[in-house]
Every structure is written in structure tokens, then in C-alpha cells.
Design an enzyme around this catalytic site. Structure first.
Site, PDB file in Angstrom:
ATOM      1  N   LYS A 107       6.518  -1.455 -11.025  1.00 15.52           N
ATOM      2  CA  LYS A 107       6.018  -2.459 -11.967  1.00 15.52           C
ATOM      3  C   LYS A 107       4.565  -2.159 -12.314  1.00 15.52           C
ATOM      4  O   LYS A 107       3.742  -1.864 -11.434  1.00 15.52           O
ATOM      5  CB  LYS A 107       6.149  -3.843 -11.339  1.00 15.52           C
ATOM      6  CG  LYS A 107       5.711  -4.999 -12.229  1.00 15.52           C
ATOM      7  CD  LYS A 107       5.962  -6.329 -11.511  1.00 15.52           C
ATOM      8  CE  LYS A 107       5.491  -7.514 -12.323  1.00 15.52           C
ATOM      9  NZ  LYS A 107       5.755  -8.793 -11.620  1.00 15.52           N
ATOM     10  N   SER A 183       7.918 -11.936 -14.325  1.00 16.65           N
ATOM     11  CA  SER A 183       7.195 -10.867 -14.998  1.00 16.65           C
ATOM     12  C   SER A 183       7.698  -9.472 -14.650  1.00 16.65           C
ATOM     13  O   SER A 183       7.241  -8.480 -15.224  1.00 16.65           O
ATOM     14  CB  SER A 183       5.702 -10.951 -14.672  1.00 16.65           C
ATOM     15  OG  SER A 183       5.484 -10.821 -13.264  1.00 16.65           O
ATOM     16  N   SER A 207       8.903 -13.967 -10.114  1.00 17.71           N
ATOM     17  CA  SER A 207       8.961 -12.781 -10.955  1.00 17.71           C
ATOM     18  C   SER A 207      10.000 -11.755 -10.558  1.00 17.71           C
ATOM     19  O   SER A 207      10.387 -10.922 -11.374  1.00 17.71           O
ATOM     20  CB  SER A 207       7.584 -12.103 -10.997  1.00 17.71           C
ATOM     21  OG  SER A 207       6.622 -12.981 -11.501  1.00 17.71           O
TER      22      SER A 207
END
Length: 506
Positions: A107, A183, A207
Site C-alpha cells: 500500500k 483506504s 481500511s
């Protein structure tokens, strides 16, 4: 015509060679595309092929690059490709490591040495950390080979939609019109699309769990400070933890062993390989007090999960999430919204003007900064005081039950354009975000562990619906044992999204 493994690899080598031009990918479509015969392998399965000599770590990387180049025009989930770095690493990763050179995506909100970290922002496009954080050291020590960085909302603030003006909208492989959630939305979509069987994510408010819920995969949020630090300097975020989104529980559990902190506040759980024989007392929270009504497909899915647990011999009892929605978010906003001014300070230092006028931040982020700037000091202090009571409330709940079952979010799905980087923050926008996070974010404040498990699919739309399981801080192993049991009882690995390499040649 069916391709043998070696004929597939021969084609793969030729194709990948054509994609690397001066360190940048070019079109992969100059060569014939073929069905990916490795798509059904998870990361440990592919690692076993490497260890047995059926394929090499370089060939595993070449397969992954082909997948990226085939799927990126469709779903848009990679911010930075690290192909050259990965080819260099592939030649050096020992085959006796757990993952033996299997590619992984990280990520784009954590430091990887020598790789751009953008946090999804135009303001960060030249930010290249010099060294790994400790968590990434653990990922690489486990034998994983980083092949790229996945898309995120700018600074994770547009949390329910993975979109930003720097890299654009990431699309859900189950339905391209839908949000990947966030996210860790880019990581989730990469796994759901079959690019990699496991990708890294951070969970600061849901997330890892929200994208997993929306994309039919497994997502884990460990207990606070359980894992090796994901922060420069070795500190631990008060709300955020690092772990993975994956197609199988065993991949996640195997990575967990090598990324948990042996010197942290909890005794390491070690390698969990299957279910426990212990039967659990599981509290079932159908809703959250003060929150919006749960959509019918989501409600039906959780009732189905509860019945599955009963069928497996667990005791299922009524339970309530120990916070009230409106009270929680009023205090959560009071405590945190004013802290976004740090992004304004960065924009001002670079451009000499405020964030909204700098052109460095998305309008959504700039308006969120402005919205939070008016938070009075006494409101922020009261918010922090309230949030300090949340861990106590959850500890009391977990003294009565082993596990808490609930929806992951109240909606079946969210359209990808519901909120955009151009959206300006107001009360209704915040309300939508808060309702989406209503079941997940209090676990981050409390610090206990939680996971999203893909146990149901909506019979009308075919979309996946996750179930969230939470346990007291430190009981991560209990969650993994339950996850293994649920996976054995209702396997999901072979349920593939329409826009995945299962169906799209690479």
C-alpha cells in the site's frame, strides 16, 4: 489450445521482456495473451512451486507483471511499479524463506527504501524514503518480493472511495462502477482481480476490512502495536496497524508470523495453521445504536453467518456494540479533524500559499482541512477524553463474550463516483463517510483485533458481503483459528470477480 506450464512460462518471458523499456512498462499486447494457469494458487502454493523447482522466483515475478499490465487498464490500482528492483531481488531471495520470492504489492502509505511513497497525493510525488520501516523489513525477510505500490485516497482521507487526482479512481473487479472502498482499496482490488494472492494494507479506521468486504477476500486488522512498526522511527500509530488482504487465511497467517513484533506488548501467536476445537461464545450485534438502518442483503447475510456459527457448535448470543454512533463520531471528529492542519502546513511550506490555493492537494482534502480548522480546543480535548473510554467499554464487552459478530458496513455497495476528489466536505458528506465506517472505526480507537471474512454473496447482484469478527486486544490468534474454521466450512477462494485474471487472459 491448452498451454503447458513451460509453454506458458516461455510466452511469459517473451511478453515481460517487451514490457520493460528503460525501466518503464510498455504494451504487453504485442504478444499473444493466454489463460493464467497459476491463478488458483495462493502465495504459499506458488512459493511451494518455487521451492520444488517447478518455477523460479523470476518466473513468478514475470507472471505477476503480465497480470498487472493486463489488468491495470481495467481497474487502475498500481501507483508505482518497482519491476527493476523486483528483478534484482528475485535473484537473491533464498528459496528456504516462507514465500521464496513470491511477488507482493505494498500500500502506497508506508516507507519502502528507494521506492516512491506518495500517499496518493500530488504533493508527495517526489518523496522517496531512504530505508524500509521495520514492517517492510519483516515482509522482505519472509521472502516476499515487492513489485509495486497500490493506490489509496489522498492521505487516506477520502476513505470510502479509492480515488485521487494524482492517479485516478480504482475500480472494483466485481463491478467497475462500484467503489473498492478504502483506504486499502488498491490492494484489495489487486487481490480480488488475481494480480497477487496477497497484498499489504494498513487499517486505521476499517481500511483492510472495508475493501475485503466489498471484494470477497479476507482482511485482517491486528491488535494495536502487535506488529512490527510501520512508522519511520519505529513508533506505533495510536489507531493504525499493518497487515494484509488475501485470498486465503493461511497466506495471511504465514505473513503475520514474520511481521509481528517479538518485543511488543503481546506474546507472539506464532503460526496458526487451522481451527481450534474450542467452541466460542459469540455475541451478534445486528446494528449499531444510533446508526442508519442496515440494508436488507447485508442483514440477511449476517443472519446466515450467525446460523453457520451455530451449526458449527458455537454459542451465539445477542450483543450490542458498546458505543452510540452519533456520540462516537461527534467526539471522534472533535479529536481528529483539527489535526489535518499538518497537510496545510506542508502545502504552505512548499508553495507559499494555503492548501486550497496551492494546487498540491485535492479539493476534498483541502476542504477537510478547512472544515477541521475551526475545532475549538475544548472540543478536541473532550473528544480525546471520550475516546479514552472506548477501550474500557470494549474490554467490558469482551469479558462476557469471546468474539463479536457484526456487519462490516451497513450498505451492500457504494458507487465509485459517490464522492470524488473534487467533492467539498460538508455535513452530509461527513455523515456518509461516518455511516460507512460506523462498524469498523471504533475497533481502531479501542485497539483490539478484527477481521472481515467473505462468507456470503448477495443472490440478486452477486456481490460479496463480508462479516466482521472482533476479539479482545491480543486475541489475534483466536480470530485466525475461527477464520480457518469458517474457510473450511464455506470456502471462498474459488469465487472470482468477473474482472479478474481468472477470466481475462494475460
Amino acid at each position: 489450445m491448452a498451454f503447458s506450464r513451460r509453454s506458458f512460462m516461455k510466452s511469459s518471458v517473451a511478453t515481460v521482456a517487451s514490457t520493460i523499456v528503460a525501466g518503464r512498462p510498455s504494451s504487453v499486447f504485442a504478444h499473444p495473451r493466454t489463460t493464467d494457469e497459476f491463478v488458483d494458487y495462493d502465495a504459499l502454493g506458488m512459493a511451494n512451486l518455487i521451492k520444488s523447482g517447478d518455477i523460479t522466483a523470476r518466473e513468478a515475478l514475470e507472471i505477476t507483471i503480465r497480470r498487472i499490465e493486463a489488468m491495470e487498464p481495467i481497474i487502475n490500482v498500481i501507483n508505482t511499479r518497482t519491476y527493476e528492483r523486483a528483478f534484482d531481488k528475485a535473484a537473491t531471495i533464498p528459496t528456504d524463506t516462507v514465500f521464496a520470492g513470491m511477488p507482493v504489492l505494498i500500500k502506497d502509505m508506508v516507507d519502502v527504501g528507494g521506492v516512491r511513497r506518495s500517499d496518493g497525493s500530488r504533493m508527495m510525488l517526489t518523496n522517496i524514503p531512504k530505508e524500509n520501516v521495520k514492517y517492510i523489513d519483516g515482509v522482505e525477510a519472509a521472502g516476499m518480493n515487492i513489485v509495486g505500490m497500490t493506490n489509496v485516497p489522498e492521505f487516506a482521507q477520502l476513505g470510502i472511495i479509492t480515488n485521487n487526482k494524482a492517479f485516478g479512481l480504482s475500480r472494483n473487479p466485481w463491478d467497475l462502477s462500484l467503489s473498492t472502498l478504502g483506504s486499502s482499496g488498491g490492494s484489495g482490488a489487486a487481490v480480488a482481480a488475481g494480480i497477487v494472492p496477497l497484498a499489504h494494507g494498513t487499517d486505521g479506521g476499517g481500511s483492510n476490512r472495508l475493501p475485503s468486504n466489498a471484494q470477497g477476500i479476507f482482511g485482517m486488522k491486528p491488535s494495536r502495536a502487535r506488529m512490527l512498526s510501520g512508522e519511520a522511527g519505529g513508533s506505533h500509530s495510536p489507531v493504525k496497524t499493518n497487515q494484509s488482504l488475501s485470498r486465503t487465511v493461511r497466506d495471511s497467517a504465514a505473513l503475520f508470523v514474520h511481521t509481528e513484533d517479538p518485543n511488543g506488548p503481546f506474546k507472539p501467536i506464532g503460526l496458526i495453521t487451522g481451527p481450534s476445537t474450542r467452541r466460542l461464545r459469540i455475541g451478534f450485534a445486528r446494528t449499531i445504536r444510533g446508526g442508519m438502518a442496515i440494508e436488507a442483503p447485508v442483514s440477511a447475510a449476517q443472519e446466515n453467518t450467525a446460523q453457520l456459527l451455530r451449526d458449527l457448535g458455537h454459542e451465539v448470543v445477542e450483543a450490542e456494540i458498546p458505543v452510540f454512533h452519533d456520540e462516537f463520531f461527534r467526539n471522534y471528529n472533535g479529536a481528529f479533524l483539527g489535526q489535518f492542519s499538518v497537510f496545510n502546513d506542508q502545502a504552505l511550506a512548499i508553495s507559499g500559499v494555503e492548501a486550497a490555493d496551492s494546487g498540491l492537494l485535492d479539493p476534498f482534502t483541502a476542504s477537510l482541512i478547512a472544515y477541521g480548522a475551526g475545532t475549538p480546543d475544548d472540543v478536541a480535548a473532550a473528544g480525546l477524553d471520550y475516546l479514552a473510554t472506548v477501550p474500557v467499554a470494549y474490554a467490558e464487552l469482551f469479558s462476557k463474550i469471546d468474539i463479536l459478530l457484526s456487519p462490516v458496513m451497513p450498505f451492500l455497495s457504494i458507487k465509485g463516483d459517490t464522492i470524488t476528489p473534487e467533492t467539498l466536505v460538508n455535513e452530509s458528506v461527513l455523515a456518509l463517510i461516518q455511516h460507512t465506517l460506523s462498524f469498523t472505526v471504533s475497533a481502531n480507537v479501542s485497539g483490539h483485533c478484527a477481521m472481515s471474512v467473505p462468507l456470503n454473496w448477495d443472490p440478486e447482484s452477486g456481490l460479496p458481503i463480508g462479516s466482521m469478527f472482533q476479539a479482545a486486544a491480543g486475541n489475534d490468534g483466536m480470530l485466525y483459528e475461527l477464520a480457518f474454521e469458517l474457510e473450511q466450512s464455506r470456502p471462498w477462494k474459488d469465487k472470482w470477480a468477473p474482472y479478474s485474471v481468472k477470466y481475462i487472459p494475460i
